[in-house]
Design a protein around this motif. Structure first.
Motif, PDB file in Angstrom:
ATOM      1  N   ALA A  67     -64.751 -62.708  55.964  1.00 30.22           N
ATOM      2  CA  ALA A  67     -63.843 -63.711  55.472  1.00 30.22           C
ATOM      3  C   ALA A  67     -64.460 -64.951  54.895  1.00 30.22           C
ATOM      4  O   ALA A  67     -64.012 -65.570  53.646  1.00 30.22           O
ATOM      5  CB  ALA A  67     -62.726 -64.152  56.510  1.00 30.22           C
ATOM      6  N   ILE A  68     -65.522 -65.499  55.588  1.00 35.08           N
ATOM      7  CA  ILE A  68     -66.063 -66.674  55.288  1.00 35.08           C
ATOM      8  C   ILE A  68     -66.937 -66.358  53.803  1.00 35.08           C
ATOM      9  O   ILE A  68     -66.583 -67.270  52.912  1.00 35.08           O
ATOM     10  CB  ILE A  68     -67.404 -67.142  56.360  1.00 35.08           C
ATOM     11  CG1 ILE A  68     -66.467 -67.460  57.552  1.00 35.08           C
ATOM     12  CG2 ILE A  68     -68.034 -68.151  55.792  1.00 35.08           C
ATOM     13  CD1 ILE A  68     -67.314 -67.702  58.567  1.00 35.08           C
ATOM     14  N   ALA A  69     -67.539 -65.135  53.710  1.00 34.67           N
ATOM     15  CA  ALA A  69     -68.174 -64.805  52.538  1.00 34.67           C
ATOM     16  C   ALA A  69     -67.274 -64.997  51.258  1.00 34.67           C
ATOM     17  O   ALA A  69     -67.686 -65.198  50.344  1.00 34.67           O
ATOM     18  CB  ALA A  69     -69.035 -63.582  52.667  1.00 34.67           C
ATOM     19  N   ALA A  70     -65.894 -64.232  51.492  1.00 34.77           N
ATOM     20  CA  ALA A  70     -65.126 -63.981  50.681  1.00 34.77           C
ATOM     21  C   ALA A  70     -64.537 -65.512  50.079  1.00 34.77           C
ATOM     22  O   ALA A  70     -64.443 -65.503  48.771  1.00 34.77           O
ATOM     23  CB  ALA A  70     -63.874 -63.047  51.206  1.00 34.77           C
ATOM     24  N   VAL A  71     -64.404 -66.235  51.018  1.00 33.79           N
ATOM     25  CA  VAL A  71     -63.745 -67.420  50.751  1.00 33.79           C
ATOM     26  C   VAL A  71     -64.905 -68.334  49.872  1.00 33.79           C
ATOM     27  O   VAL A  71     -64.329 -69.017  48.884  1.00 33.79           O
ATOM     28  CB  VAL A  71     -63.308 -68.530  52.010  1.00 33.79           C
ATOM     29  CG1 VAL A  71     -63.107 -69.879  51.548  1.00 33.79           C
ATOM     30  CG2 VAL A  71     -62.193 -67.778  52.505  1.00 33.79           C
ATOM     31  N   PHE A  72     -65.989 -68.353  50.410  1.00 31.64           N
ATOM     32  CA  PHE A  72     -66.913 -69.066  49.574  1.00 31.64           C
ATOM     33  C   PHE A  72     -67.434 -68.628  48.365  1.00 31.64           C
ATOM     34  O   PHE A  72     -67.696 -69.200  47.273  1.00 31.64           O
ATOM     35  CB  PHE A  72     -68.335 -69.569  50.448  1.00 31.64           C
ATOM     36  CG  PHE A  72     -68.164 -70.595  51.451  1.00 31.64           C
ATOM     37  CD1 PHE A  72     -68.486 -71.759  51.015  1.00 31.64           C
ATOM     38  CD2 PHE A  72     -67.431 -70.439  52.693  1.00 31.64           C
ATOM     39  CE1 PHE A  72     -68.280 -72.786  52.142  1.00 31.64           C
ATOM     40  CE2 PHE A  72     -67.263 -71.423  53.640  1.00 31.64           C
ATOM     41  CZ  PHE A  72     -67.800 -72.720  53.203  1.00 31.64           C
ATOM     42  N   TYR A  73     -67.304 -67.230  48.244  1.00 32.10           N
ATOM     43  CA  TYR A  73     -67.514 -66.505  46.958  1.00 32.10           C
ATOM     44  C   TYR A  73     -66.447 -66.871  46.005  1.00 32.10           C
ATOM     45  O   TYR A  73     -66.743 -67.390  44.814  1.00 32.10           O
ATOM     46  CB  TYR A  73     -67.493 -65.001  47.172  1.00 32.10           C
ATOM     47  CG  TYR A  73     -67.565 -64.187  45.934  1.00 32.10           C
ATOM     48  CD1 TYR A  73     -69.050 -64.080  45.145  1.00 32.10           C
ATOM     49  CD2 TYR A  73     -66.609 -63.715  45.142  1.00 32.10           C
ATOM     50  CE1 TYR A  73     -69.201 -63.227  43.906  1.00 32.10           C
ATOM     51  CE2 TYR A  73     -66.809 -63.242  43.899  1.00 32.10           C
ATOM     52  CZ  TYR A  73     -67.931 -62.929  43.320  1.00 32.10           C
ATOM     53  OH  TYR A  73     -68.201 -62.312  42.228  1.00 32.10           O
ATOM     54  N   THR A  74     -65.114 -66.859  46.133  1.00 30.07           N
ATOM     55  CA  THR A  74     -63.942 -67.246  45.623  1.00 30.07           C
ATOM     56  C   THR A  74     -64.104 -68.599  44.971  1.00 30.07           C
ATOM     57  O   THR A  74     -63.774 -68.895  43.850  1.00 30.07           O
ATOM     58  CB  THR A  74     -62.769 -66.950  46.285  1.00 30.07           C
ATOM     59  OG1 THR A  74     -62.775 -65.642  46.518  1.00 30.07           O
ATOM     60  CG2 THR A  74     -61.375 -67.228  45.425  1.00 30.07           C
ATOM     61  N   VAL A  75     -64.319 -69.426  45.955  1.00 34.04           N
ATOM     62  CA  VAL A  75     -64.416 -70.950  45.548  1.00 34.04           C
ATOM     63  C   VAL A  75     -65.620 -71.098  44.597  1.00 34.04           C
ATOM     64  O   VAL A  75     -65.282 -71.791  43.567  1.00 34.04           O
ATOM     65  CB  VAL A  75     -64.727 -71.794  46.920  1.00 34.04           C
ATOM     66  CG1 VAL A  75     -64.898 -73.168  46.300  1.00 34.04           C
ATOM     67  CG2 VAL A  75     -63.268 -71.699  47.585  1.00 34.04           C
ATOM     68  N   GLY A  76     -66.734 -70.669  44.685  1.00 36.42           N
ATOM     69  CA  GLY A  76     -67.855 -70.970  43.891  1.00 36.42           C
ATOM     70  C   GLY A  76     -67.738 -70.235  42.442  1.00 36.42           C
ATOM     71  O   GLY A  76     -68.077 -70.866  41.534  1.00 36.42           O
ATOM     72  N   ILE A  77     -67.189 -68.755  42.490  1.00 35.01           N
ATOM     73  CA  ILE A  77     -67.295 -68.235  41.311  1.00 35.01           C
ATOM     74  C   ILE A  77     -66.044 -68.804  40.353  1.00 35.01           C
ATOM     75  O   ILE A  77     -66.350 -68.879  39.248  1.00 35.01           O
ATOM     76  CB  ILE A  77     -66.978 -66.755  41.478  1.00 35.01           C
ATOM     77  CG1 ILE A  77     -67.456 -65.821  40.345  1.00 35.01           C
ATOM     78  CG2 ILE A  77     -65.675 -66.492  41.906  1.00 35.01           C
ATOM     79  CD1 ILE A  77     -68.808 -65.843  40.146  1.00 35.01           C
ATOM     80  N   LEU A  78     -64.896 -69.125  40.990  1.00 37.76           N
ATOM     81  CA  LEU A  78     -63.950 -69.590  40.269  1.00 37.76           C
ATOM     82  C   LEU A  78     -64.335 -71.135  39.623  1.00 37.76           C
ATOM     83  O   LEU A  78     -63.980 -71.653  38.473  1.00 37.76           O
ATOM     84  CB  LEU A  78     -62.452 -69.829  41.026  1.00 37.76           C
ATOM     85  CG  LEU A  78     -61.909 -68.671  41.112  1.00 37.76           C
ATOM     86  CD1 LEU A  78     -60.720 -68.775  42.153  1.00 37.76           C
ATOM     87  CD2 LEU A  78     -61.347 -68.110  39.750  1.00 37.76           C
TER      88      LEU A  78
END
Length: 321
Positions: A67-78
């Motif tokens: 969940a942590i990886a998904a959240v930070f991935y989404t924030v950064g890539i967007l």
């Protein structure tokens, strides 16, 4: 309301940011420590990714880590796709000051370079796409099998190690004139630190353990960074080599559907190069473009305006006969 995108001219050709052709394409060279940091932030996450298998089979992977990886991935890539790319590079929409600063910060947290450096490189890419001067064309060495292999490596990751930096004064004079954005870009090291420390801290708080700190850092920091890097680099390499070309462009850009979701719509690359300022890249039926939906939400809330949405007439003009 839909606004028709202008003719196929990247924003660097607008009067506000027209590059002076008398100036060189590259500017200063990276110093030794800057080059060392590039190597560190490319190689270490890749090594972390290679270490994924023994970590998974042993210990240290749970739902909180994912969940942590998904959240930070989404924030950064967007932050990269909506902010660095569609807003700052191509001016696909206008945004309120606080949103511009937020997009610059979240894009920085993808750890792909400061906002100024990223935008300068990408405007240069569009100015010379798949021609001499393009910082990451996979066709720079030719079309023989060996040349294509070398070109793929260069476009995917090799260009990152080039010590010649793109000339900012030539390609991003509009951004250099913005004091707030200069400050955000100059604090890139702070955003990098936050991007690595926050997943670790969150992992520790959610599990209330030092093991959670370690796994949060590993999955939400290093592995997430590596995946983010390779997805973005694949747009430079794969999307100029493999896929469909339904629209007319002046280069070899292509659509590669398997990366559509992970790249938040960036892999619909052919339309983007046919119409660089368009806010939506996935314009054909079934083409998922998460970044465009985010921009749509910004517009609905009044945070963004003058969004350059595609129109049927515009797309018909760009389609291949």
């Amino acid at each position: 309301m839909s606004v028709e995108a202008p003719d196929v001219v990247p924003p660097e050709s607008d009067s506000a940011s027209t590059p002076d052709r008398a100036r060189p394409v590259t500017g200063q060279r990276r110093s030794g420590w800057q080059q060392g940091l590039v190597w560190a932030f490319v190689v270490i996450p890749m090594l972390a990714l290679l270490g994924t298998v023994p970590v998974v089979w042993g210990w240290g992977l749970g739902w909180w880590d994912l969940a942590i990886a998904a959240v930070f991935y989404t924030v950064g890539i967007l932050g990269v796709t909506v902010g660095y790319h569609r807003h700052f590079t191509h001016g696909s929409f206008k945004a309120r000051r606080w949103l511009r600063v937020t997009l610059a910060i979240t894009g920085s947290m993808a750890i792909q370079g400061s906002m100024m450096a990223w935008v300068a490189d990408h405007r240069r890419h569009h100015a010379y796409s798949d021609k001499e001067g393009d910082p990451h064309s996979p066709w720079r060495y030719g079309t023989t099998p060996l040349a294509v292999a070398r070109g793929f490596f260069w476009a995917h990751v090799g260009w990152v190690f080039d010590r010649d930096k793109t000339n900012w004064e030539r390609f991003i004079p509009d951004l250099l004139a913005d004091r707030a954005l200069r400050r955000v870009s100059g604090l890139f090291g702070l955003w990098v630190t936050a991007s690595l420390v926050l997943p670790a801290a969150l992992g520790g708080l959610l599990t209330w353990s030092w093991a959670g700190v370690l796994t949060g850092f590993f999955w939400g920091g290093l592995v997430r960074m590596a995946v983010c890097h390779h997805v973005t680099w694949s747009i430079n390499s794969i999307c100029h080599m493999v896929g469909a070309r339904p629209f007319r462009s002046r280069d070899r850009s292509r659509n590669f559907w398997p990366l559509a979701v992970l790249s938040m719509g960036e892999s619909w690359h052919n339309l983007h190069h046919a119409d660089p300022t368009c806010a939506r890249h996935g314009v054909l039926p079934g083409q998922i473009d998460i970044s465009a939906r985010v921009i749509w939400f910004f517009e609905r809330f009044g945070w963004a305006w003058d969004v350059r949405w595609p129109t049927t007439r515009r797309l018909d003009r760009l389609k291949r006969v």
